[in-house]
Motif scaffolding. Structure first.
Motif, mmCIF file in Angstrom:
data_model
loop_
_atom_site.group_PDB
_atom_site.id
_atom_site.type_symbol
_atom_site.label_atom_id
_atom_site.label_comp_id
_atom_site.label_asym_id
_atom_site.label_seq_id
_atom_site.Cartn_x
_atom_site.Cartn_y
_atom_site.Cartn_z
ATOM 1 N N HIS A 10 -25.544 42.307 -8.608
ATOM 2 C CA HIS A 10 -25.647 41.418 -9.294
ATOM 3 C C HIS A 10 -25.932 39.481 -9.154
ATOM 4 O O HIS A 10 -25.481 40.137 -7.670
ATOM 5 C CB HIS A 10 -23.802 40.667 -10.544
ATOM 6 C CG HIS A 10 -23.026 40.895 -9.626
ATOM 7 N ND1 HIS A 10 -21.594 41.475 -9.362
ATOM 8 C CD2 HIS A 10 -22.786 39.178 -8.945
ATOM 9 C CE1 HIS A 10 -20.987 40.520 -8.795
ATOM 10 N NE2 HIS A 10 -22.142 38.996 -8.656
ATOM 11 N N HIS A 53 -15.078 36.275 -9.211
ATOM 12 C CA HIS A 53 -15.091 34.872 -7.715
ATOM 13 C C HIS A 53 -14.427 33.718 -8.567
ATOM 14 O O HIS A 53 -15.274 33.272 -8.757
ATOM 15 C CB HIS A 53 -16.702 34.258 -8.029
ATOM 16 C CG HIS A 53 -17.560 35.491 -7.974
ATOM 17 N ND1 HIS A 53 -17.674 36.702 -9.402
ATOM 18 C CD2 HIS A 53 -17.992 35.890 -7.228
ATOM 19 C CE1 HIS A 53 -18.810 37.487 -9.257
ATOM 20 N NE2 HIS A 53 -19.139 37.475 -7.675
ATOM 21 N N HIS A 115 -19.765 36.371 -14.810
ATOM 22 C CA HIS A 115 -20.863 36.748 -14.335
ATOM 23 C C HIS A 115 -20.906 38.531 -12.966
ATOM 24 O O HIS A 115 -21.772 39.233 -13.745
ATOM 25 C CB HIS A 115 -21.534 35.763 -14.024
ATOM 26 C CG HIS A 115 -21.758 35.686 -12.323
ATOM 27 N ND1 HIS A 115 -20.884 34.835 -11.636
ATOM 28 C CD2 HIS A 115 -22.182 36.498 -11.083
ATOM 29 C CE1 HIS A 115 -21.210 34.781 -9.807
ATOM 30 N NE2 HIS A 115 -21.297 35.813 -9.833
ATOM 31 N N HIS A 179 -24.005 39.981 1.870
ATOM 32 C CA HIS A 179 -24.071 38.882 1.069
ATOM 33 C C HIS A 179 -23.080 37.972 1.476
ATOM 34 O O HIS A 179 -22.352 38.549 1.340
ATOM 35 C CB HIS A 179 -24.821 38.642 0.095
ATOM 36 C CG HIS A 179 -23.665 38.613 -1.515
ATOM 37 N ND1 HIS A 179 -23.199 40.628 -1.170
ATOM 38 C CD2 HIS A 179 -23.869 38.093 -2.736
ATOM 39 C CE1 HIS A 179 -22.139 40.163 -2.809
ATOM 40 N NE2 HIS A 179 -22.659 39.132 -3.193
ATOM 41 N N GLU A 270 -17.574 43.365 -2.399
ATOM 42 C CA GLU A 270 -18.090 43.602 -3.921
ATOM 43 C C GLU A 270 -18.841 44.548 -3.322
ATOM 44 O O GLU A 270 -18.833 45.550 -5.014
ATOM 45 C CB GLU A 270 -19.387 43.161 -4.651
ATOM 46 C CG GLU A 270 -18.757 41.196 -4.682
ATOM 47 C CD GLU A 270 -19.591 40.557 -5.887
ATOM 48 O OE1 GLU A 270 -19.770 39.199 -5.937
ATOM 49 O OE2 GLU A 270 -21.332 40.768 -5.275
HETATM 50 FE FE LIG Z 1 -20.903 38.231 -7.122
#
Ligand SMILES: [Fe+2]
Ligand SMILES: O=C(O)CCc1cccc(O)c1O
Length: 313
Positions: A10, A53, A115, A179, A270
């Motif tokens: 995502h 998050h 999100h 990331h 994640e």
């Molecule tokens: Fe994320």
């Protein structure tokens, strides 16, 4: 076929930054694929493994796992903002089953999901008020992290619960791959950041806007080669995708939090949601990954992966 899987990255930056047209088109094609896959499978129920998050879970009480009995979206980055269609009774039975397997889990009757948890379902189903969903939080940002083998066993317990279900169940994992977006970490946080990480629920609109602007600016700089966040790691991403494809979910156990931080970024954790989802599917039978998309996309700050998997006949 009673169970299937979608595991995908995502990024809240999808609507906020502008990768080259061909990259956007490729991502859109991957989204079209998962939409068609889900439509074809037509699940009665989704089990959604998602991270958070520091929108729904904070250091005032940070569990490794949490099964949502009832849930609502936090609406960060304009994500789903409101009640979620959770079959409470089924979620209660699932949590009891997990605990009976000697795997402890938190539960919540008012779980807030951000999100990172809702984006795949927004993309696939257009919202979280359509197909019934049991949202499951898998801690992917806040140390201490459970061992990845534990995440695998947790996912396995979830899968076993649904193995003989008369419902068609879609397992979703949301996040990753490599990331390092600008989420504060407790070990290096300023006083103000520590306060936020511990007790940052319900930020003011200004605080939320500032946080989101910082992420967007970082992404723009990152794409221009000017951000001081860790680079994406396509090699690491491809190796992880190979483990997913191997069907040997014990292969996930070799991943350690320190190594992931060091080579794949602080949000690479994640992929724990993928580990849980793939392990759940594996508990239902041997599977094959029948679709894979991968691209490192700096504008989205993500080694962006999209996979689907089905049980072998
Ligand atoms: Fe994320
Ligand atoms: O502001 C945040 O909380 C982080 C936002 C964010 C950015 C890129 C990729 C992600 O997976 C992600 O979640």
């Amino acid at each position: 076929m009673q169970q299937a899987l979608i595991a995908m990255s995502h990024s809240p930056l999808l609507e906020h930054t502008n990768p080259p047209e061909d990259v956007k088109a490729a991502v859109e094609a991957a989204f079209d694929h998962v939409r068609a896959f889900a439509k074809d499978f037509n699940p009665d129920l989704v089990v959604n493994f998602g991270p958070d998050h520091y929108n729904g879970f904070f250091y005032d009480l940070m569990p490794p796992f949490c099964v949502g009995y009832e849930a609502l979206g936090t609406g960060d980055y304009d994500s789903w903002d409101g009640p979620i269609n959770v079959p409470t009774n089924e979620a209660e039975k699932l949590a009891q089953y997990i605990i009976d397997q000697d795997i402890d889990t938190a539960i919540s009757r008012k779980m807030e999901v951000d999100h990172g948890a809702v984006q795949p379902m927004e993309i696939i189903f257009g919202g979280l008020d359509t197909v019934p969903v049991i949202p499951i939080f898998v801690n992917s940002v806040a140390r201490p992290f459970t061992k990845v083998s534990r995440v695998r066993k947790f996912g396995q317990a979830v899968g076993e619960y649904f193995k003989d279900s008369d419902k068609k169940v879609l397992f979703i994992g949301s996040g990753g791959l490599s990331h390092d977006p600008p989420v504060p970490q407790i070990a290096t946080a300023t006083e103000e950041q520590r306060a936020f990480l511990t007790d940052g629920r319900k930020p003011t609109p200004e605080a939320r806007a500032a946080r989101q602007a910082n992420t967007i600016n970082t992404a723009i700089k990152f794409a221009a080669g000017e951000a001081d966040i860790m680079d994406l790691n396509p090699e690491w991403d491809r190796a992880f995708l190979e483990v997913c494809k191997s069907g040997n979910v014990e292969g996930f156990d070799a991943y350690t939090a320190d190594e992931m931080d060091a080579v794949a970024g602080h949000s690479s954790h994640e992929v724990r949601t993928w580990v849980a989802a793939y392990s759940a599917l594996r508990a239902c039978g041997e599977y094959e990954v029948d679709y894979e998309f991968y691209k490192p996309i700096k504008e989205y700050i993500a080694g962006f992966g999209v996979t689907t998997a089905v049980l072998k006949k």
